[in-house]
Design an enzyme around this catalytic site. Structure first.
Site, PDB file in Angstrom:
ATOM      1  CD  GLU A   1      -8.719   1.463   2.474  1.00  0.00           C
ATOM      2  OE1 GLU A   1      -9.146   0.973   2.516  1.00  0.00           O
ATOM      3  OE2 GLU A   1      -7.559   1.040   2.422  1.00  0.00           O
TER       4      GLU A   1
ATOM      5  CG  HIS B   1     -16.553  -6.160   6.148  1.00  0.00           C
ATOM      6  ND1 HIS B   1     -15.720  -5.506   7.475  1.00  0.00           N
ATOM      7  CD2 HIS B   1     -15.035  -6.050   5.169  1.00  0.00           C
ATOM      8  CE1 HIS B   1     -14.130  -5.054   7.182  1.00  0.00           C
ATOM      9  NE2 HIS B   1     -14.300  -5.826   5.861  1.00  0.00           N
ATOM     10  CG  HIS B   2     -16.016 -12.772   6.737  1.00  0.00           C
ATOM     11  ND1 HIS B   2     -16.009 -13.897   5.969  1.00  0.00           N
ATOM     12  CD2 HIS B   2     -16.901 -12.294   6.674  1.00  0.00           C
ATOM     13  CE1 HIS B   2     -17.088 -13.940   6.210  1.00  0.00           C
ATOM     14  NE2 HIS B   2     -17.847 -13.499   6.991  1.00  0.00           N
TER      15      HIS B   2
ATOM     16  CD  GLU C   1      -3.175  -1.174   2.203  1.00  0.00           C
ATOM     17  OE1 GLU C   1      -2.998  -0.422   2.226  1.00  0.00           O
ATOM     18  OE2 GLU C   1      -3.822  -2.068   2.183  1.00  0.00           O
TER      19      GLU C   1
ATOM     20  CD  GLU D   1      -6.376  -4.472   4.105  1.00  0.00           C
ATOM     21  OE1 GLU D   1      -7.352  -5.575   4.829  1.00  0.00           O
ATOM     22  OE2 GLU D   1      -6.992  -3.312   3.709  1.00  0.00           O
TER      23      GLU D   1
END
Lengths: 709, 709
Positions: free
Chosen positions: B502, B407-408, B172, B478
């Protein structure tokens, strides 16, 4: 619990020791004094009958993240209380256990910034002392990483010590008996037959550590309630005889990840001038654990079992389908052990002789290619070999009152096991099984983690909880040593976690003294699945070139059912070997596995042990007596029997010519009428033993049997 | 596949180079020559249009356990073949992809003992070269540990390079543009806002690595089919301009655990003298992956979605129930975002505007206490906060034709996630969900493992397989960078795996050039969930002190739906921001997400990019054009349109006064009649862009709209 906020002593006279706090055991025999020096050093000492047991020993912690050393404290307050209550274990050596102790809590804060609160808790029992650290919920400490725990045990001299090397991964070493100053844990060269071992310091030893002072004091150091924390090894300073805690690290060298409120396990010091008291004091370790969390323990079944297991160890059959995996890792092809037909043979044998369980190892695919490979995805715990019919065997077992005991060898690949756990336990439930033997052979995956580190300690607890939620009992092999957690998780029914009988099948084995040491060491923390009952002592019957043998007499194998406490006991030998000695086998059929009372009648670590136990809720007693490589006579007083009642004692002893090496299968069986006034003299052969069953005499027996002497 | 066993060249004349084997791309533009020197060194070189691209570069392996270096080989045999077939992806940028290549296989054996067999495989495409190692099933090698892979990429000069630092845990980073000799990956000081990063060498960079030679060649190095192996970083020798592979290690410093037969990922070298060709050549990476393993892909739904997500990033609501966890980690309390009422608002908006999915983050317990804590048991993936009604929202969504996207967030605690995966996916299935966004924020547990190591690479594959078995699509954030595995696992529908939109919400953000580099780097391996579509560019509307902003114009945000390929595209902004610009929002409503064809019309990494795409199975086209911080004009030829047909082009462009910083929301919308003979001139503002939809013109439109110029 009654709590008093009192400062017991405060000796300002001494420059070095600013404040001293003293508490005694309920019987006043043990005195613990904790001190806070002017410079903030916290320490404790322990005396027994006014003799020093532990000299001034400092306490503290090194934290990482936050990077703080906690070894200079100032006192916030103290807190003492007394406790005296009894409780009933789900299963055990006693039907009722009394927890009587005095507690001292030192509420400390770190000198300097940040302001960290630590509580050091001391519990003083008649049997010894428990010490733990607590980190309460507080503003300046939330998540933290333990770099090291710095708890000392400063001994008074160069004690005789029964030790195995400190290690991060295994406890399957042979015991050594030396002075503390002579400990040489070597470079891991010991016990070469252990695959996954991680030696770290030649002066390090494991707990439970059994010692004897030249003054005749027996001292045992261990820990209780090992949860969410790594196991403790002890590093010896050979000049000061100070032992210092050394925690098992994780993959990146950290010791533990904690979050307030947090508690360490209890560090335990058990002391007595009688060796017999040490064994009886394993109740102190239970008392330092939390009560059972299993609400309905009716599924937990203490039991004797047989299994397809020893035949692989001796090389008669294999774990794998192809026929190559046997105990000695020999290359010759032998039949696969876990077949439907062979299992039915064991079920028939179990059913005929009153055993409730049949363990079957090697039933599932994967055994061909895993040993020593550090491979992650080996077993799935639900896929049988083509010659093993799970459904049919469950049906057949049920029709005979026998349950299959599941086997989960994880191969050390714990990540893989955790992925499969739910599926595997559901599979067991769907097939009517409620007991599993698990194994952790090999190096752990997650790689870099160790059998005895925090991550694995948490895993074992997860397994205990999850099996419990499926109403399954678990018997873990190659797990961390036990610390009394079977009080909290009684479905964690046993562990191996030491050098078991299996080593006799394919290594130099366990010397005759081995079983006289284990009750003072490994068994202090809980039951061991030692797998006694080998009748075919010499193993060359399986292969003429096989030199290995069991290092006991046959009679001693029987005695182990009493001296080596466990709520599950295997009759480990092959059915055909039992069928040759059905008279001796009768003891294994009769012996209980859950006890109402236990009397340690005679003991000396490394030499001998005599224990009597009363079957829970029954009037029958069983006695086990064992010796090391020395033959000896021992007197057993029957004074524990009910006064005025007559019993039949069946004595399974070494015959006069028995000897563990020269003539191990020579035994005699004698029956007498006995009562509480009598004392039995037992002759134990070299490496021998005796087992005795004592049952109320019937009228007919009173007529036909003779009195003992 | 046709296989010929031929030795292409064998030059014995040269002492140094004993044997040379040359293969060419089908169009003869690329030549690969592999050599085996007399001393056994294996090497290769690559030329494009007779210009050297990769100079003589050696290949080899260092194994541990067995401890063998594989860098001196002798030839056993060679094997060449040609291949030319087309295949249809489940979704993608093209409806059909042609795989045309020549393959050379060098069967080698180790010089000396033991006799290890290695096969080096070269595939030469018109776009570039793929190279892999294979270790076939063989007697002397079974399980083995990779110590290091020693593959070199010896470049011809000090190329201009678009790079991010080599790292074991994160991709990132912001991109840097320097010469190879000027690369300074620093000491991890870059991109401080990334929590879990593991810097290891200041000369190391990640792949896909985009370079441009002074002679005008564009070169891209990456890997394909990264399975059961760690990701590759590249270490630069700044004098020779040689890049050497550096694999991500595991917790104990090993690189990979393999068992024969084993294959490494493909090392890919893409080369062209046109930048546009590089982007189009991402098909070569797909061709080096195995075909789809998903038998019935009907559950996989390319889609646009909205969600409760950006509002946490800008600090309007929180992930956690207590209201403290927002993008900027500020302390002020804001409302919890994932409430039943708020989700219904998003469902209504989605339903009204034709979106199929609503992502909801922060729905489950655990968000209060995990960030940065390296804590293992945070989330259970099935327990909602009390203000979030899973069942009701599934019902409500279904009634409106909208599905909740699960969402996990694993918190990096992958051991914990793996324990819960089956339960979590069943929970999704039981509640009608078939898409999940997963996250791996933070340091990995198993501790010591890395996001890009073999253990995690295996985990991502396990997730792809297991979600597939539950008929669920997964979008991983990620995760490791992509390598074309979406061909094999098309339900692994996207990843983040780079610096997404983001970062603009709470960090220095992404500079205007960022989106012109990503298609040459991260996107070479597969689709990125970049989350475009932010209309409220300046973020001080949420909090007056908030200085952060998105570093583009509004029109460029629209263009990203085309330039940043993904089969899932979020309309990431809040409904109320879209409602202020419904005319511009029309483009997001109209734009396709699955394509029949793609034309890269103009490109220069770091500067600009123009792409046209045809909606799969439809006559409509969409164009995206973006620029960096420079304003520029670009001509777009419509020659790709069907000849003789008229279309309506709706151009969503920067207004004349637009500027990413000074006036980012200034846009204009114009409609014209266009045809294949026309060329459009687009004016892109500083940090700006344009989006164009092109649809067949109706008779009415032909009457009412003007022709373009």
């Amino acid at each position: 619990m009654k709590r008093n906020l009192i400062l017991l002593f405060s000796l300002i006279s001494c420059e070095l020791y600013a404040q001293t706090f003293t508490v005694q055991s309920p019987d006043k025999m043990i005195t613990l004094s904790a001190r806070l020096a002017n410079n903030g050093t916290a320490s404790y000492e322990v005396a027994y009958k006014n003799k020093e047991v532990i000299e001034r020993s400092t306490m503290g912690f090194v934290l990482k993240d936050p990077n703080i050393t906690l070894n200079r404290f100032s006192l916030v307050t103290t807190d003492t209380s007394t406790y005296d209550k009894s409780w009933k274990p789900v299963w055990g050596e006693y039907s009722t256990i009394r927890d009587q102790h005095t507690e001292l809590r030192l509420h400390l804060k770190n000198k300097g910034e940040p302001d960290i609160q630590t509580i050091i808790v001391f519990r003083v029992f008649n049997e010894g002392v428990g010490i733990r650290y607590e980190f309460p919920d507080q503003e300046k400490l939330d998540h933290f990483v333990v770099g090291d725990e710095q708890t000392e045990f400063n001994l008074t001299g160069d004690h005789k010590t029964f030790w195995i090397p400190g290690d991060y991964d295994t406890n399957e070493y042979m015991y050594n008996t030396t002075r503390l100053s002579e400990v040489d844990a070597g470079s891991g060269a010991m016990s070469q037959e252990i695959h996954a071992k991680t030696f770290f310091n030649k002066n390090a030893v494991q707990t439970p550590l059994m010692m004897k002072s030249s003054g005749g004091l027996y001292i045992n150091i261990h820990e209780a309630a090992l949860l969410n924390y790594p196991a403790m090894n002890l590093v010896i300073d050979k000049t000061s005889f100070t032992l210092t805690s050394h925690l098992v690290p994780d993959a990146v060298g950290n010791k533990a990840y904690l979050q307030t409120p947090a508690k360490t396990p209890w560090r335990t010091i058990i002391v007595s001038d009688k060796a017999t008291d040490i064994i009886a004091a394993n109740r102190m370790i239970l008392n330092l654990n939390e009560p059972s969390t299993v609400k309905d323990p009716s599924f937990i079944t203490p039991q004797k079992y047989v299994g397809i297991w020893w035949e692989m160890h001796v090389g008669k059959s294999s774990w794998d389908y192809a026929g190559g995996q046997v105990g000695s890792q020999q290359q010759s092809r032998v039949p696969h052990g876990a077949t439907t037909a062979n299992t039915k043979k064991y079920i028939d044998f179990a059913s005929k002789h009153g055993f409730k369980g049949v363990l079957v190892e090697g039933w599932n695919t994967g055994w061909e290619d895993w040993f020593g490979k550090w491979k992650e995805d080996v077993f799935d715990f639900v896929t049988p070999y083509p010659d093993y019919n799970v459904k049919e065997l469950s049906r057949y077992g049920a029709s005979k009152g026998v349950k299959i005991i599941m086997h989960h060898e994880t191969s050390g690949a714990v990540t893989n096991y955790e992925r499969w756990m739910d599926t595997a336990y559901k599979f067991m439930r769907d097939h009517g099984m409620n007991a599993v033997k698990s194994g952790y052979v090999g190096r752990i995956i997650p790689r870099g983690e160790h059998h005895d580190g925090q991550w694995m300690v948490r895993h074992y607890e997860r397994v205990a909880k999850k099996t419990g939620s499926y109403r399954i009992s678990v018997n873990m092999h190659e797990s961390v040593r036990l610390t009394g957690l079977h009080r909290t998780y009684p479905n964690w029914i046993a562990s191996e976690a030491a050098r078991g009988n299996e080593f006799n099948a394919w290594s130099t084995g366990n010397p005759p003294e081995h079983e006289t040491i284990l009750p003072f060491t490994r068994l202090m923390g809980g039951p061991m699945d030692y797998t006694p009952g080998i009748f075919q002592i010499k193993l060359n019957v399986y292969d003429v070139i096989k030199k290995e043998q069991v290092h006991t007499t046959l009679a001693k194998q029987l005695a182990l059912y009493i001296t080596m406490y466990s709520p599950i006991q295997m009759a480990a030998d092959l059915p055909e070997n039992y069928e040759k000695h059905m008279d001796a086998f009768q003891f294994i059929k009769d012996v209980a596995v859950d006890w109402g009372d236990t009397k340690v009648l005679a003991a000396e670590p490394g030499d001998y042990l005599v224990i009597a136990r009363k079957a829970k809720g029954k009037p029958t007693w069983f006695i086990g007596a064992i010796t090391d490589e020395q033959k000896r006579n021992t007197d057993v007083s029957f004074s524990f029997l009910d006064k005025g009642k007559n019993y039949v004692a069946t004595i399974y002893g070494d015959a006069a010519d028995a000897h563990w090496e020269k003539n191990p299968q020579s035994y005699s069986i004698n029956k007498f009428i006995v009562n509480s006034t009598m004392t039995l003299n037992l002759a134990l052969a070299e490496g021998g033993g005796a087992a005795i069953s004592i049952m109320p005499a019937t009228a007919n027996e009173l007529k036909t049997l003779k009195n003992y002497r």
